[in-house]
Design a protein around this motif. Structure first.
Motif, mmCIF file in Angstrom:
data_model
loop_
_atom_site.group_PDB
_atom_site.id
_atom_site.type_symbol
_atom_site.label_atom_id
_atom_site.label_comp_id
_atom_site.label_asym_id
_atom_site.label_seq_id
_atom_site.Cartn_x
_atom_site.Cartn_y
_atom_site.Cartn_z
ATOM 1 N N GLU A 20 0.810 -1.225 0.000
ATOM 2 C CA GLU A 20 0.000 0.000 0.000
ATOM 3 C C GLU A 20 0.840 1.270 0.000
ATOM 4 O OE1 GLU A 20 -3.199 0.250 2.881
ATOM 5 O OE2 GLU A 20 -3.447 -1.925 2.835
ATOM 6 N N VAL A 21 1.872 1.328 0.840
ATOM 7 C CA VAL A 21 2.536 2.630 1.035
ATOM 8 C C VAL A 21 4.053 2.610 0.902
ATOM 9 C CG1 VAL A 21 0.675 3.464 2.523
ATOM 10 C CG2 VAL A 21 2.669 2.366 3.565
ATOM 11 N N VAL A 22 4.686 1.432 0.932
ATOM 12 C CA VAL A 22 6.149 1.417 0.869
ATOM 13 C C VAL A 22 6.645 1.202 -0.562
ATOM 14 C CG1 VAL A 22 8.264 0.289 1.686
ATOM 15 C CG2 VAL A 22 6.355 0.660 3.266
ATOM 16 N N MET A 23 6.287 0.094 -1.159
ATOM 17 C CA MET A 23 6.809 -0.194 -2.495
ATOM 18 C C MET A 23 6.363 0.804 -3.571
ATOM 19 S SD MET A 23 9.011 -2.424 -2.095
ATOM 20 C CE MET A 23 9.404 -2.712 -3.829
ATOM 21 N N PRO A 24 5.166 1.396 -3.475
ATOM 22 C CA PRO A 24 4.825 2.406 -4.476
ATOM 23 C C PRO A 24 5.765 3.616 -4.473
ATOM 24 C CG PRO A 24 2.845 1.622 -3.410
ATOM 25 C CD PRO A 24 4.000 1.052 -2.634
ATOM 26 N N ARG A 25 6.504 3.807 -3.378
ATOM 27 C CA ARG A 25 7.420 4.948 -3.290
ATOM 28 C C ARG A 25 8.883 4.542 -3.461
ATOM 29 N NH1 ARG A 25 3.144 6.455 0.296
ATOM 30 N NH2 ARG A 25 2.315 8.486 -0.315
ATOM 31 N N PHE A 26 9.130 3.251 -3.601
ATOM 32 C CA PHE A 26 10.502 2.791 -3.773
ATOM 33 C C PHE A 26 11.036 3.290 -5.109
ATOM 34 C CE2 PHE A 26 13.438 -0.971 -4.733
ATOM 35 C CZ PHE A 26 14.487 -0.429 -4.012
ATOM 36 N N ARG A 27 12.142 4.021 -5.031
ATOM 37 C CA ARG A 27 12.784 4.656 -6.191
ATOM 38 C C ARG A 27 11.897 5.696 -6.875
ATOM 39 N NH1 ARG A 27 15.338 -1.082 -8.396
ATOM 40 N NH2 ARG A 27 16.998 -1.223 -6.833
ATOM 41 N N LYS A 28 10.876 6.163 -6.141
ATOM 42 C CA LYS A 28 9.979 7.181 -6.693
ATOM 43 C C LYS A 28 9.738 8.314 -5.704
ATOM 44 C CE LYS A 28 7.525 3.771 -9.524
ATOM 45 N NZ LYS A 28 6.216 3.099 -9.775
ATOM 46 N N LEU A 29 10.599 8.467 -4.709
ATOM 47 C CA LEU A 29 10.405 9.496 -3.699
ATOM 48 C C LEU A 29 10.632 10.886 -4.277
ATOM 49 C CD1 LEU A 29 12.277 7.871 -0.686
ATOM 50 C CD2 LEU A 29 9.838 8.469 -0.713
ATOM 51 N N ALA A 30 9.705 11.778 -3.988
ATOM 52 C CA ALA A 30 9.911 13.189 -4.319
ATOM 53 C C ALA A 30 10.775 13.828 -3.244
ATOM 54 C CB ALA A 30 8.563 13.900 -4.413
ATOM 55 N N GLU A 31 11.420 14.912 -3.587
ATOM 56 C CA GLU A 31 12.307 15.584 -2.629
ATOM 57 C C GLU A 31 11.561 15.960 -1.356
ATOM 58 O OE1 GLU A 31 15.219 19.546 -2.412
ATOM 59 O OE2 GLU A 31 14.427 18.841 -4.336
ATOM 60 N N ALA A 32 10.307 16.391 -1.511
ATOM 61 C CA ALA A 32 9.523 16.823 -0.349
ATOM 62 C C ALA A 32 9.099 15.656 0.531
ATOM 63 C CB ALA A 32 8.288 17.589 -0.813
ATOM 64 N N GLU A 33 9.284 14.409 0.058
ATOM 65 C CA GLU A 33 8.873 13.235 0.817
ATOM 66 C C GLU A 33 9.991 12.655 1.683
ATOM 67 O OE1 GLU A 33 5.309 11.537 -2.051
ATOM 68 O OE2 GLU A 33 7.374 10.874 -2.442
ATOM 69 N N VAL A 34 11.114 13.355 1.748
ATOM 70 C CA VAL A 34 12.252 12.959 2.577
ATOM 71 C C VAL A 34 12.679 14.150 3.416
ATOM 72 C CG1 VAL A 34 14.590 12.002 2.599
ATOM 73 C CG2 VAL A 34 13.038 11.445 0.705
ATOM 74 N N ARG A 35 12.882 13.908 4.701
ATOM 75 C CA ARG A 35 13.380 14.981 5.558
ATOM 76 C C ARG A 35 14.386 14.418 6.550
ATOM 77 N NH1 ARG A 35 11.013 14.794 10.600
ATOM 78 N NH2 ARG A 35 9.096 13.542 10.758
ATOM 79 N N VAL A 36 15.181 15.313 7.117
ATOM 80 C CA VAL A 36 16.156 14.942 8.136
ATOM 81 C C VAL A 36 15.504 15.114 9.501
ATOM 82 C CG1 VAL A 36 18.399 15.470 9.162
ATOM 83 C CG2 VAL A 36 18.102 15.594 6.677
ATOM 84 N N LYS A 37 15.416 14.017 10.278
ATOM 85 C CA LYS A 37 14.787 14.124 11.598
ATOM 86 C C LYS A 37 15.813 14.348 12.694
ATOM 87 C CE LYS A 37 14.425 9.126 12.511
ATOM 88 N NZ LYS A 37 13.493 8.025 12.875
ATOM 89 N N SER A 38 17.074 13.999 12.433
ATOM 90 C CA SER A 38 18.186 14.272 13.339
ATOM 91 C C SER A 38 19.454 14.182 12.496
ATOM 92 C CB SER A 38 18.217 13.278 14.509
ATOM 93 O OG SER A 38 18.419 11.966 14.046
#
Length: 268
Positions: A20-38
Protein backbone atom coordinates in the motif's frame (compact mmCIF):
# COMPACT_ATOMS: atom_id res chain seq x y z
CA UNK A 1 -4.99 -15.07 20.88
CA UNK A 2 -2.03 -17.46 21.11
CA UNK A 3 1.24 -16.37 19.56
CA UNK A 4 1.02 -19.11 16.95
CA UNK A 5 -2.26 -17.70 15.71
CA UNK A 6 -0.65 -14.28 15.25
CA UNK A 7 2.17 -15.37 12.98
CA UNK A 8 0.37 -15.46 9.65
CA UNK A 9 -1.93 -12.46 10.27
CA UNK A 10 1.06 -10.23 11.04
CA UNK A 11 2.89 -11.59 7.98
CA UNK A 12 -0.16 -10.73 5.87
CA UNK A 13 -0.41 -7.27 7.41
CA UNK A 14 3.23 -6.46 6.67
CA UNK A 15 2.80 -7.54 3.06
CA UNK A 16 -0.35 -5.41 2.79
CA UNK A 17 1.28 -2.27 4.22
CA UNK A 18 4.35 -2.78 2.04
CA UNK A 19 2.14 -2.98 -1.04
CA UNK A 20 0.00 0.00 0.00
CA UNK A 21 2.54 2.63 1.03
CA UNK A 22 6.15 1.42 0.87
CA UNK A 23 6.81 -0.19 -2.50
CA UNK A 24 4.82 2.41 -4.48
CA UNK A 25 7.42 4.95 -3.29
CA UNK A 26 10.50 2.79 -3.77
CA UNK A 27 12.78 4.66 -6.19
CA UNK A 28 9.98 7.18 -6.69
CA UNK A 29 10.41 9.50 -3.70
CA UNK A 30 9.91 13.19 -4.32
CA UNK A 31 12.31 15.58 -2.63
CA UNK A 32 9.52 16.82 -0.35
CA UNK A 33 8.87 13.23 0.82
CA UNK A 34 12.25 12.96 2.58
CA UNK A 35 13.38 14.98 5.56
CA UNK A 36 16.16 14.94 8.14
CA UNK A 37 14.79 14.12 11.60
CA UNK A 38 18.19 14.27 13.34
CA UNK A 39 21.79 14.67 12.14
CA UNK A 40 22.48 11.85 9.70
CA UNK A 41 18.98 10.34 10.19
CA UNK A 42 16.42 10.55 7.40
CA UNK A 43 12.73 9.78 7.48
CA UNK A 44 10.39 9.46 4.51
CA UNK A 45 6.68 9.58 3.91
CA UNK A 46 6.86 5.78 3.52
CA UNK A 47 8.21 5.42 7.09
CA UNK A 48 5.49 7.65 8.47
CA UNK A 49 2.57 6.15 6.57
CA UNK A 50 3.67 2.56 7.20
CA UNK A 51 3.96 3.20 10.92
CA UNK A 52 0.54 4.90 10.96
CA UNK A 53 -1.12 1.89 9.32
CA UNK A 54 0.68 -0.66 11.50
CA UNK A 55 -0.21 1.31 14.62
CA UNK A 56 -3.87 1.22 13.61
CA UNK A 57 -4.05 -2.40 12.50
CA UNK A 58 -1.76 -4.39 14.81
CA UNK A 59 -3.86 -3.95 17.99
CA UNK A 60 -6.88 -5.32 16.14
CA UNK A 61 -4.99 -8.61 15.79
CA UNK A 62 -4.26 -8.79 19.52
CA UNK A 63 -6.78 -6.96 21.72
CA UNK A 64 -5.16 -5.36 24.75
CA UNK A 65 -1.88 -4.75 22.96
CA UNK A 66 -0.39 -1.41 22.01
CA UNK A 67 2.20 -0.22 19.50
CA UNK A 68 5.45 1.66 20.10
CA UNK A 69 6.94 2.75 16.80
CA UNK A 70 10.25 4.35 15.92
CA UNK A 71 8.73 7.51 14.47
CA UNK A 72 6.30 7.95 17.37
CA UNK A 73 9.21 7.74 19.83
CA UNK A 74 11.13 10.25 17.74
CA UNK A 75 8.28 12.70 18.36
CA UNK A 76 7.55 11.56 21.94
CA UNK A 77 10.61 9.96 23.60
CA UNK A 78 8.64 9.34 26.79
CA UNK A 79 6.77 6.52 25.03
CA UNK A 80 9.76 4.27 25.66
CA UNK A 81 9.21 4.45 29.42
CA UNK A 82 6.46 1.83 29.22
CA UNK A 83 8.23 -0.57 26.88
CA UNK A 84 8.74 -3.19 29.58
CA UNK A 85 5.11 -3.27 30.66
CA UNK A 86 2.22 -5.24 29.19
CA UNK A 87 1.87 -6.50 25.63
CA UNK A 88 3.62 -4.28 23.10
CA UNK A 89 4.29 -4.42 19.39
CA UNK A 90 7.58 -2.65 18.64
CA UNK A 91 7.63 -1.36 15.06
CA UNK A 92 10.33 -0.19 12.68
CA UNK A 93 8.26 0.77 9.63
CA UNK A 94 11.25 1.02 7.27
CA UNK A 95 14.57 -0.18 8.65
CA UNK A 96 17.43 0.97 6.45
CA UNK A 97 15.79 4.24 5.46
CA UNK A 98 19.03 5.60 4.00
CA UNK A 99 19.20 2.57 1.70
CA UNK A 100 15.56 3.05 0.76
CA UNK A 101 16.20 6.70 -0.12
CA UNK A 102 19.18 5.73 -2.29
CA UNK A 103 17.11 3.15 -4.16
CA UNK A 104 18.89 0.14 -2.64
CA UNK A 105 16.66 -2.92 -2.02
CA UNK A 106 18.43 -3.50 1.33
CA UNK A 107 15.63 -2.37 3.65
CA UNK A 108 13.17 -4.12 5.92
CA UNK A 109 9.89 -3.71 7.77
CA UNK A 110 10.14 -5.07 11.29
CA UNK A 111 7.80 -5.93 14.15
CA UNK A 112 8.50 -7.59 17.50
CA UNK A 113 5.93 -8.65 20.06
CA UNK A 114 7.04 -8.04 23.64
CA UNK A 115 5.40 -9.33 26.79
CA UNK A 116 6.61 -7.52 29.91
CA UNK A 117 9.66 -6.44 27.92
CA UNK A 118 10.59 -9.91 26.65
CA UNK A 119 10.47 -10.56 22.87
CA UNK A 120 8.19 -13.53 22.19
CA UNK A 121 7.69 -13.23 18.43
CA UNK A 122 9.17 -11.24 15.58
CA UNK A 123 8.69 -10.51 11.90
CA UNK A 124 11.11 -8.97 9.35
CA UNK A 125 9.83 -8.43 5.83
CA UNK A 126 12.18 -7.57 2.96
CA UNK A 127 9.65 -5.74 0.75
CA UNK A 128 11.86 -5.60 -2.35
CA UNK A 129 12.00 -9.42 -2.53
CA UNK A 130 8.90 -10.38 -0.53
CA UNK A 131 11.00 -12.56 1.79
CA UNK A 132 9.71 -12.71 5.36
CA UNK A 133 11.68 -13.83 8.41
CA UNK A 134 9.68 -14.98 11.44
CA UNK A 135 10.65 -16.17 14.91
CA UNK A 136 8.74 -17.38 17.92
CA UNK A 137 10.26 -17.75 21.37
CA UNK A 138 10.81 -21.48 21.81
CA UNK A 139 9.29 -22.21 18.39
CA UNK A 140 12.17 -21.61 16.00
CA UNK A 141 13.08 -19.29 13.15
CA UNK A 142 11.46 -19.41 9.73
CA UNK A 143 12.07 -17.89 6.29
CA UNK A 144 9.04 -17.91 3.99
CA UNK A 145 7.57 -20.75 6.03
CA UNK A 146 10.71 -22.91 6.02
CA UNK A 147 12.52 -23.49 9.30
CA UNK A 148 16.15 -22.37 9.33
CA UNK A 149 19.19 -23.08 11.50
CA UNK A 150 22.65 -21.57 11.53
CA UNK A 151 25.51 -23.49 10.01
CA UNK A 152 29.00 -24.05 11.37
CA UNK A 153 31.23 -20.99 10.95
CA UNK A 154 34.76 -21.30 9.54
CA UNK A 155 37.96 -20.99 11.50
CA UNK A 156 39.09 -17.54 12.66
CA UNK A 157 40.92 -16.55 9.46
CA UNK A 158 37.85 -17.39 7.39
CA UNK A 159 35.44 -15.23 9.36
CA UNK A 160 33.63 -12.27 7.82
CA UNK A 161 31.63 -9.86 9.92
CA UNK A 162 30.16 -6.40 10.08
CA UNK A 163 31.38 -3.75 12.48
CA UNK A 164 29.15 -0.67 12.39
CA UNK A 165 31.57 2.08 13.32
CA UNK A 166 29.32 5.13 12.89
CA UNK A 167 28.34 5.22 16.57
CA UNK A 168 31.06 2.93 17.98
CA UNK A 169 33.54 4.85 20.19
CA UNK A 170 36.80 5.55 18.38
CA UNK A 171 38.91 3.65 20.93
CA UNK A 172 36.75 0.54 20.55
CA UNK A 173 36.79 0.81 16.76
CA UNK A 174 40.59 0.88 16.78
CA UNK A 175 40.73 -2.07 19.19
CA UNK A 176 38.37 -4.22 17.11
CA UNK A 177 40.18 -3.44 13.87
CA UNK A 178 43.55 -4.28 15.43
CA UNK A 179 42.32 -7.47 17.05
CA UNK A 180 40.53 -8.52 13.88
CA UNK A 181 43.37 -8.00 11.44
CA UNK A 182 43.63 -11.76 10.82
CA UNK A 183 39.94 -12.12 9.89
CA UNK A 184 38.94 -12.69 6.29
CA UNK A 185 37.05 -9.39 6.26
CA UNK A 186 35.67 -6.73 8.55
CA UNK A 187 32.66 -5.36 6.71
CA UNK A 188 30.90 -2.00 7.16
CA UNK A 189 27.54 -3.63 7.85
CA UNK A 190 24.44 -3.45 5.69
CA UNK A 191 22.96 -0.38 7.40
CA UNK A 192 19.81 -2.41 7.94
CA UNK A 193 19.53 -4.66 10.99
CA UNK A 194 16.63 -6.43 9.32
CA UNK A 195 19.08 -7.67 6.69
CA UNK A 196 22.19 -8.02 8.89
CA UNK A 197 20.70 -10.60 11.26
CA UNK A 198 19.33 -12.89 8.51
CA UNK A 199 22.68 -12.66 6.70
CA UNK A 200 24.32 -14.25 9.77
CA UNK A 201 21.85 -17.13 9.70
CA UNK A 202 22.46 -17.60 5.97
CA UNK A 203 26.23 -17.65 6.57
CA UNK A 204 26.91 -14.67 4.32
CA UNK A 205 28.55 -13.04 7.33
CA UNK A 206 29.41 -14.68 10.61
CA UNK A 207 28.95 -11.84 13.08
CA UNK A 208 27.86 -8.23 13.43
CA UNK A 209 28.79 -5.68 16.05
CA UNK A 210 26.47 -2.75 16.83
CA UNK A 211 26.79 0.11 19.30
CA UNK A 212 23.24 1.44 19.55
CA UNK A 213 20.67 -1.05 20.84
CA UNK A 214 17.38 0.59 19.90
CA UNK A 215 14.50 -1.85 20.47
CA UNK A 216 12.89 -1.52 17.02
CA UNK A 217 16.29 -2.21 15.41
CA UNK A 218 17.26 -5.25 17.47
CA UNK A 219 14.29 -6.92 19.19
CA UNK A 220 13.18 -8.62 15.94
CA UNK A 221 16.61 -9.71 14.73
CA UNK A 222 18.07 -10.92 18.01
CA UNK A 223 15.10 -13.22 18.55
CA UNK A 224 15.36 -14.53 14.99
CA UNK A 225 19.08 -15.23 15.34
CA UNK A 226 18.74 -16.92 18.72
CA UNK A 227 15.85 -19.10 17.59
CA UNK A 228 18.01 -20.16 14.62
CA UNK A 229 20.77 -21.25 17.00
CA UNK A 230 22.96 -18.15 17.14
CA UNK A 231 23.62 -15.74 19.95
CA UNK A 232 23.21 -12.00 20.45
CA UNK A 233 24.20 -10.30 23.70
CA UNK A 234 25.72 -7.17 25.17
CA UNK A 235 29.49 -6.90 24.89
CA UNK A 236 29.89 -8.08 28.48
CA UNK A 237 27.72 -11.15 27.89
CA UNK A 238 24.51 -9.87 29.47
CA UNK A 239 21.36 -10.76 27.53
CA UNK A 240 20.03 -8.07 25.22
CA UNK A 241 16.72 -6.85 26.63
CA UNK A 242 14.92 -4.24 24.51
CA UNK A 243 13.40 -2.42 27.50
CA UNK A 244 16.76 -1.98 29.24
CA UNK A 245 18.94 0.95 28.12
CA UNK A 246 22.52 0.27 27.17
CA UNK A 247 25.06 0.19 24.37
CA UNK A 248 26.82 -2.53 22.47
CA UNK A 249 25.46 -5.71 20.86
CA UNK A 250 27.56 -8.56 19.48
CA UNK A 251 25.66 -11.03 17.30
CA UNK A 252 27.31 -14.26 16.16
CA UNK A 253 26.44 -17.37 14.17
CA UNK A 254 26.90 -19.71 17.15
CA UNK A 255 27.27 -19.28 20.93
CA UNK A 256 30.78 -20.75 20.69
CA UNK A 257 31.76 -18.19 18.06
CA UNK A 258 30.27 -15.44 20.22
CA UNK A 259 32.59 -16.44 23.07
CA UNK A 260 35.62 -16.45 20.78
CA UNK A 261 34.77 -13.08 19.26
CA UNK A 262 34.26 -11.49 22.66
CA UNK A 263 37.55 -12.88 23.92
CA UNK A 264 39.60 -11.94 20.85
CA UNK A 265 37.93 -8.88 19.31
CA UNK A 266 37.06 -7.00 22.48
CA UNK A 267 40.25 -7.78 24.40
CA UNK A 268 42.22 -4.78 25.66
Amino acid sequence: MARQELIQPVCDLLHEVAAEVVMPRFRKLAEAEVRVKSPGEEVTIADEEAERLLTLRLPALLPGSRVIGEEAVSAQPELLQGLGEGTVFVVDPVDGTSNFVKGSPCFSMMVALLREGEPVASWMLSPATGTIHVAERGGGAWVDGKRVRVGQPPQWTGLRGGVLTRFLPAEMTARVQANGRDLAAILPGMHCAGEDYPAIVRGEQHFVMFWRGLPWDHAPGTLFLEEAGGRAARFDGRPYRPAEPGFGILAAQTPQLWDELQRRLLAD
